[in-house]
Design a protein around this motif. Sequence first.
Motif, mmCIF file in Angstrom:
data_model
loop_
_atom_site.group_PDB
_atom_site.id
_atom_site.type_symbol
_atom_site.label_atom_id
_atom_site.label_comp_id
_atom_site.label_asym_id
_atom_site.label_seq_id
_atom_site.Cartn_x
_atom_site.Cartn_y
_atom_site.Cartn_z
ATOM 1 N N MET A 1 1.042 -1.152 0.182
ATOM 2 C CA MET A 1 0.097 0.161 -0.098
ATOM 3 C C MET A 1 0.881 1.191 0.008
ATOM 4 S SD MET A 1 -3.016 0.733 2.625
ATOM 5 C CE MET A 1 -3.600 2.571 3.096
ATOM 6 N N GLU A 2 0.557 2.182 -0.665
ATOM 7 C CA GLU A 2 1.354 3.395 -0.764
ATOM 8 C C GLU A 2 1.193 4.254 0.431
ATOM 9 O OE1 GLU A 2 1.062 4.928 -5.097
ATOM 10 O OE2 GLU A 2 0.205 6.665 -3.992
ATOM 11 N N ASP A 3 2.136 5.019 0.501
ATOM 12 C CA ASP A 3 2.195 5.942 1.825
ATOM 13 C C ASP A 3 1.265 7.012 1.843
ATOM 14 O OD1 ASP A 3 2.962 7.122 3.994
ATOM 15 O OD2 ASP A 3 4.833 7.750 3.554
ATOM 16 N N GLN A 4 0.357 7.183 2.416
ATOM 17 C CA GLN A 4 -0.888 8.185 2.422
ATOM 18 C C GLN A 4 -0.311 9.597 2.437
ATOM 19 O OE1 GLN A 4 -3.796 7.164 5.473
ATOM 20 N NE2 GLN A 4 -4.370 5.324 4.442
ATOM 21 N N THR A 5 0.876 9.859 2.984
ATOM 22 C CA THR A 5 1.439 11.129 3.127
ATOM 23 C C THR A 5 2.119 11.925 1.794
ATOM 24 O OG1 THR A 5 3.690 10.299 4.027
ATOM 25 C CG2 THR A 5 1.785 10.863 5.691
ATOM 26 N N ALA A 6 2.063 10.889 0.793
ATOM 27 C CA ALA A 6 2.689 11.008 -0.256
ATOM 28 C C ALA A 6 1.598 12.048 -1.043
ATOM 29 C CB ALA A 6 3.071 9.794 -1.208
ATOM 30 N N ASP A 7 0.534 11.856 -0.789
ATOM 31 C CA ASP A 7 -0.605 13.177 -1.646
ATOM 32 C C ASP A 7 -0.415 14.419 -0.900
ATOM 33 O OD1 ASP A 7 -1.361 11.170 -3.278
ATOM 34 O OD2 ASP A 7 -3.039 10.551 -1.845
ATOM 35 N N LEU A 8 0.156 14.573 0.080
ATOM 36 C CA LEU A 8 0.347 15.999 0.852
ATOM 37 C C LEU A 8 1.619 16.534 0.235
ATOM 38 C CD1 LEU A 8 -0.471 15.000 4.604
ATOM 39 C CD2 LEU A 8 -1.854 16.043 2.659
ATOM 40 N N SER A 10 4.599 19.657 0.315
ATOM 41 C CA SER A 10 5.381 20.207 1.225
ATOM 42 C C SER A 10 4.730 21.096 2.221
ATOM 43 C CB SER A 10 6.701 20.364 0.736
ATOM 44 O OG SER A 10 6.783 21.538 -0.039
ATOM 45 N N ASP A 11 3.688 22.102 1.439
ATOM 46 C CA ASP A 11 3.138 22.721 2.401
ATOM 47 C C ASP A 11 1.907 22.591 3.034
ATOM 48 O OD1 ASP A 11 1.338 22.235 0.011
ATOM 49 O OD2 ASP A 11 1.624 24.724 -0.482
ATOM 50 N N GLY A 12 1.616 21.489 2.976
ATOM 51 C CA GLY A 12 0.554 20.726 3.735
ATOM 52 C C GLY A 12 -0.602 20.811 3.106
ATOM 53 N N LYS A 13 -0.726 20.969 1.870
ATOM 54 C CA LYS A 13 -2.097 20.845 1.011
ATOM 55 C C LYS A 13 -2.059 19.509 0.328
ATOM 56 C CE LYS A 13 -2.421 25.927 0.189
ATOM 57 N NZ LYS A 13 -2.776 26.796 -0.613
ATOM 58 N N LEU A 14 -3.414 18.982 0.216
ATOM 59 C CA LEU A 14 -3.702 17.744 -0.443
ATOM 60 C C LEU A 14 -3.693 17.898 -1.960
ATOM 61 C CD1 LEU A 14 -4.414 14.794 0.223
ATOM 62 C CD2 LEU A 14 -6.843 15.564 0.328
ATOM 63 N N ASP A 15 -2.685 17.009 -2.686
ATOM 64 C CA ASP A 15 -2.910 16.885 -3.908
ATOM 65 C C ASP A 15 -3.903 16.147 -4.671
ATOM 66 O OD1 ASP A 15 -1.884 16.934 -6.644
ATOM 67 O OD2 ASP A 15 -0.294 15.659 -6.317
ATOM 68 N N LEU A 16 -4.661 16.353 -5.122
ATOM 69 C CA LEU A 16 -5.686 15.658 -5.924
ATOM 70 C C LEU A 16 -5.874 15.404 -7.537
ATOM 71 C CD1 LEU A 16 -8.862 16.843 -3.536
ATOM 72 C CD2 LEU A 16 -7.693 14.758 -3.299
ATOM 73 N N THR A 17 -4.741 15.775 -7.952
ATOM 74 C CA THR A 17 -4.416 15.653 -9.123
ATOM 75 C C THR A 17 -4.362 14.030 -9.837
ATOM 76 O OG1 THR A 17 -2.073 16.048 -9.132
ATOM 77 C CG2 THR A 17 -3.373 17.845 -9.536
ATOM 78 N N SER A 18 -3.738 13.190 -9.000
ATOM 79 C CA SER A 18 -3.693 11.979 -9.592
ATOM 80 C C SER A 18 -4.691 11.035 -8.887
ATOM 81 C CB SER A 18 -2.219 11.188 -9.098
ATOM 82 O OG SER A 18 -2.189 11.133 -7.588
ATOM 83 N N ASP A 19 -5.230 9.888 -9.535
ATOM 84 C CA ASP A 19 -6.104 9.189 -9.179
ATOM 85 C C ASP A 19 -5.448 8.046 -8.253
ATOM 86 O OD1 ASP A 19 -8.265 9.949 -10.474
ATOM 87 O OD2 ASP A 19 -7.954 8.690 -12.257
ATOM 88 N N PRO A 20 -6.166 7.926 -6.751
ATOM 89 C CA PRO A 20 -5.488 6.766 -6.123
ATOM 90 C C PRO A 20 -5.676 5.238 -6.684
ATOM 91 C CG PRO A 20 -7.469 7.702 -4.977
ATOM 92 C CD PRO A 20 -7.282 8.637 -6.444
ATOM 93 N N GLU A 21 -4.905 4.604 -6.012
ATOM 94 C CA GLU A 21 -4.803 3.337 -6.327
ATOM 95 C C GLU A 21 -6.175 2.616 -5.392
ATOM 96 O OE1 GLU A 21 -3.069 1.035 -8.435
ATOM 97 O OE2 GLU A 21 -2.352 3.067 -9.258
#
Length: 116
Positions: A1-8, A10-21
């Motif tokens: 399973m992918e690390d969930q913090t990878a979508d964050l 560095s400034d603490g905002k959530l990156d929703l540009t890629s589809d999660p597995e």
Amino acid sequence: MEDQTADLASDGKLDLTSDPEPTSARSEPSLERYNPDPQRDNVRKKIAYWLLVILTFDVVGAFVLLGTQNFLGIKTDDIRTLVELLFTPTVTLLGAVTGFYYATHGNKSGGDHTGK
């Protein structure tokens, strides 16, 4: 399973540009035929048990009334009439439910209980 913090970022905002597995694979619905027999048997058992409870209360109540008839001032004929009104239909229903329950189980097992 992918690390969930990878979508964050560095400034603490959530990156929703890629589809999660997907975390779990979807399963196809099963197309089995519905079998009501287990539920039907449970309902028949509950009815039979409740009728046994009612029959027990009838018998115990009759003995309690007979034992306390002098204190309560009840005549024996009145108790007999009450017991006949309650006991007879309870025994009849219990016999019908029990006979029907065992008749359906005999048909399922394929046995012929008619004596032929």
